[in-house]
Structures are given as C-alpha cells and as structure tokens.
Design a protein around this motif. Structure first.
Motif: not given
Length: 474
Positions: A9-16, A98-111
């Motif tokens: 999850l952290l790797r996916r968040f950092l990639l985003g 925030l957790t990496p999963l919450e960060g991924i959700t925020r990135l999708n919302e920004i996109g």
C-alpha cells in the motif's frame, strides 16, 4: 494487515504521489526528495526511489526482502486547484496524518476533481490572460482586441480533452492564429505580428519545461533533464512550423517574421494593468484557489520588475535572468508559509510572463523564415539559458540562506552484512590499552598463546571445577 500488505500500500501511495507531482510539472529531484520524506514519516527509512519524466520506480526494504513497484507515468497535467489539493495532501503525508489507503483515495479524488469554474468562465479567463500578455508584448488597442478574440478561440479549443489531439493541437493552434494575424496585419495597426502571436500561444510555450530541464541537468539528473530539453525544443519547433506554414499559405515575405519595436503606444502604467489582467486570466482559466491570487500577482510583479530592470541594465537578451533571479526566492519563500501557495502555482505563470519560450519561438521563427539564421537562433538559446540560470542561482541562494550549505556526498556502497569485514581502528586508537585490536592486547595474547596452544595440558582446576559446582548448586 500483514507487513507485506502495508508495504504494498505504501509503494502504491508513493507511486501515486510521484505521478501527481509529474502532472504538476515538478522536477524529478524534488519528487524524489518528497517521496523519501513521506516514506520516512511512515517509518520506512529503507526506501529507494528512481523518478524519470515517464517512469517511476520505488523499492521498499532491502536485500532479499526488497520489493519494487514500477509505474509508467501518464501524460496528464493538473489545473491549479488540483495542484493546491495535491500539495495539501503531501503536507499531510509528510506528517503521517493519514494512512496510505486514505492517501490513495484522496489522490483519486484529486484526479477526478471538477473545475471550480465553468467552461464559459475558463474560456473568458484564457482570453483575459492573452489580452494582458498582448499589452506587454505588442501594446496597441487593435492588437489587444485581436489577442482577446484569439485567446477565446484557443480557450474553447483547449476544453477538448483528448490525448491524441493534444499532440497535434499546438501546431494547429499556431497555424490558425498565425493565419488570422497575417491576414489582418495589412489592414489594422496591430503592432508586431510575431509578438502578438505569442499571446494566444503562451500556455503552449515550453518555458517551464526548458527551465526545469536545465535545473535538472544542474542537479545531476541527466536523463530527466536531457529528455525534457529535447521535448521542449521539439515543441518550440512545432509551434514555429505552424507559424511558417501559415505564412507560406498566406504568402507573406520574410520581413514579416522579424520582430519589430513595440513602440510607445500606451503609457507606462499599461504594463502594470497587463500584469493584473494576466494574473486574473490565470486565476479564472486554471481554476486557482482564491487564496492564491494575491501570491501569484506578487510573483508576477516581482518577475516583471526584475525583467524590466534587467533590460535597462544588461540588455533584452538576458533580461529574463534578472527577472528569474528576483522571483525564484519569492516563490520558494511563499511555499514555506502556512497560508502560502505551492511553488508550481506561482512558478508557471511567472515563466509565461518572462516568456522564455516566447523569446525562443520568436528567434526560432526568424532563424527559419529569414536570412539571419544562426544569429537569431543563438539569441533564442541565450534567452532561454539566461532565465534557467536565474532560476538555478535563485534556488541555490535560497537554499543556502534557508537551509544552510550541504556538504558534497561521498561515494559509498554498502557491503552485505554477511560479507562485511571488521573495520580497522585508527593507529592512535590501537596504542591505547583496552581498545579493539590494541597492540597491548596482542602482546598479552602472544604471551599466553603457548599455554593455550598445548592441547595436552589439562585446563586449570578452577575451569574444571566450575561446571560441577554449578551442577551441585542447581
């Protein structure tokens, strides 16, 4: 959740985050530093990052336990409201709020964010942006009116979101604008036709790309810097090709490609009014957050004042150096403020105002369309390099004052623990008794070695009786 899943999850968040910063036109060295900082905030100090303009690699852990994630960066670009939301997320991630999963959700919302302004307001904003720049480049009332109409046309056309069309759209835009300007020029006093063309094409100019490329090259990011430099020069060439194709179709002479003096059609305060219109246009067209408007206007005024002062003191070809040198520390200072604005929000409008790509486009068009050739092309490159050098020096001075000078990193490669040898202590340390590998310890070992080397000699009585006494006590 297992540790392996947490790392994934952290790797996916950092990639985003890296992909978002690429879409915000950040430099690769800044992206890498940001990802390392965020990873450290989440307790991972063993993360390695490789960032290129189109490829991102992230490794967590090391050795046999290391895992690598790779992503091909998409050709996306963020509006100013998306850039502001991305940097708020980066600030929160840097404190692990925030957790990496919450960060991924925020990135999708920004996109998936919708522009805060409708298409009519955004189109009007592009027209205002173009008009303000026209007042700085070709100050005539007729030229400002033509620039407003062409800016509205380009603003509507830019609303079409198609990756295929985005590749050829700059050429089409340059061709359409140049055809209109060349047909109107004989009948209306629009000023310099080449400089007037720069206004509606401003947001296509690769000034930020070229400047970022030079900064990356200076930072040692050779692959990223060289690729951006080639991309920027190709984009300039495509714009120049569109202008020359329109001139060939209309049948203009080579003299039409030579930039003329702007003249004194307007009073001095018109330039300040043009800077204000340029800031308003950027705010409307790119849906910038309201709190950032004042900061953008401040940076634009500093950049324009520095450019004017540089033109008066040094010359027009390197005037952008003074403007870039003046505005870069201001941009970086604003980014550190609690209620400031991200650096990319203020950098990009300043690039377009300094028009590094515009000077390059004018010079490249003159070099191809006239007989002056290499002289104009050299002036174009000097103009681009001067602004890039100003940004580079301004960034370096700000970091030295704000963060302190950093020593040059030593070249070092870690050896695996299983193969690592014991490091020899310095000579002075070996002279002291009790230190590792001391000369005194070696003498004691040498004195006792004959007794220990004799395997037939029985061990001392104390050593023999110790186990039995312990057994008895137990």
């Amino acid at each position: 959740m297992t540790e392996a899943a947490d790392q994934a999850l952290l790797r996916r968040f950092l990639l985003g985050l890296a992909e978002g910063m690429n879409a915000a036109a950040d430099s690769t060295d800044k992206i890498r530093d940001t990802l390392v900082k965020v990873s450290s905030a989440y307790g991972r100090d063993d993360t390695d990052v490789v960032v290129l303009p189109t490829v991102i690699l992230i490794e967590t852990a090391a050795g046999d336990e290391g895992r690598v994630a790779i992503r091909s960066s998409v050709n996306a670009s963020f509006r100013f409201d998306q850039i502001a939301a991305l940097y708020r997320l980066i600030d929160a991630a840097g404190r692990a709020e925030l957790t990496p999963l919450e960060g991924i959700t925020r990135l999708n919302e920004i996109g998936a964010m919708k522009p805060s302004h409708g298409w009519i307001v955004r189109t009007f904003g592009h027209a205002v942006l173009t008009t303000g720049l026209a007042l700085l480049l070709a100050p005539t009332w007729q030229g400002a009116l033509v620039a407003f109409v062409l800016g509205a046309f380009i603003g509507v056309a830019k609303l079409v979101r198609s990756p295929t069309l985005q590749i050829v759209f700059p050429v089409f835009a340059a061709f359409a604008c140049a055809t209109a300007v060349f047909l109107i020029a004989p009948y209306f006093a629009i000023g310099d036709p080449i400089r007037l063309l720069i206004a509606p094409l401003a947001t296509f100019l690769p000034g930020g790309v070229l400047t970022t490329a030079v900064v990356e090259l200076a930072a040692g990011q050779m692959l990223a810097g060289a690729s951006r430099l080639v991309f920027g020069l190709v984009q300039l060439s495509l714009l120049a090709f569109g202008i020359l194709a329109a001139g060939t179709l209309v049948g203009v002479g080579s003299s039409s490609y030579v930039a003329l003096d702007s003249g004194d059609g307007f009073p001095w305060w018109t330039a300040l009014f043009g800077v204000l219109l340029f800031a308003i246009g950027n705010y409307l067209h790119f849906s910038a957050p309201p709190r950032t408007f004042g900061w953008v206007l401040l940076v634009l005024l500093v950049a324009y004042t520095g450019q004017v002062a540089g033109g008066a003191l040094i010359g027009a070809s390197v005037s952008g150096f003074i403007g870039a040198l003046a505005m870069t520390p201001v941009v970086l200072w604003i980014a550190t403020l609690r209620h400031g604005a991200p650096s990319q929000l203020t950098f990009l409008p300043a690039f377009w105002l300094l028009v590094p790509g515009a000077a390059g486009l004018v010079g490249l068009t003159e070099a191809i369309g006239t007989t002056r050739g290499y002289e104009d092309f050299a002036e174009a490159l000097i103009s681009i390099m001067s602004i890039a050098l100003g940004v580079l020096i301004g960034t370096a001075l700000y970091r030295v004052v704000h963060q302190g000078a950093e020593e040059i990193a030593d070249f070092h490669i870690d050896v695996p623990a299983a193969l690592a040898e014991e490091t020899a202590p310095p000579f002075w340390a070996r002279l002291l008794p009790g230190t590792p590998r001391s000369f005194w310890g070696r003498r004691r070992r040498a004195a006792s070695s004959p007794r220990r080397a004799d395997a037939s000699m029985p061990p001392p009585l104390a050593e023999k009786s110790a186990p039995s006494s312990q057994a008895t006590g137990s």
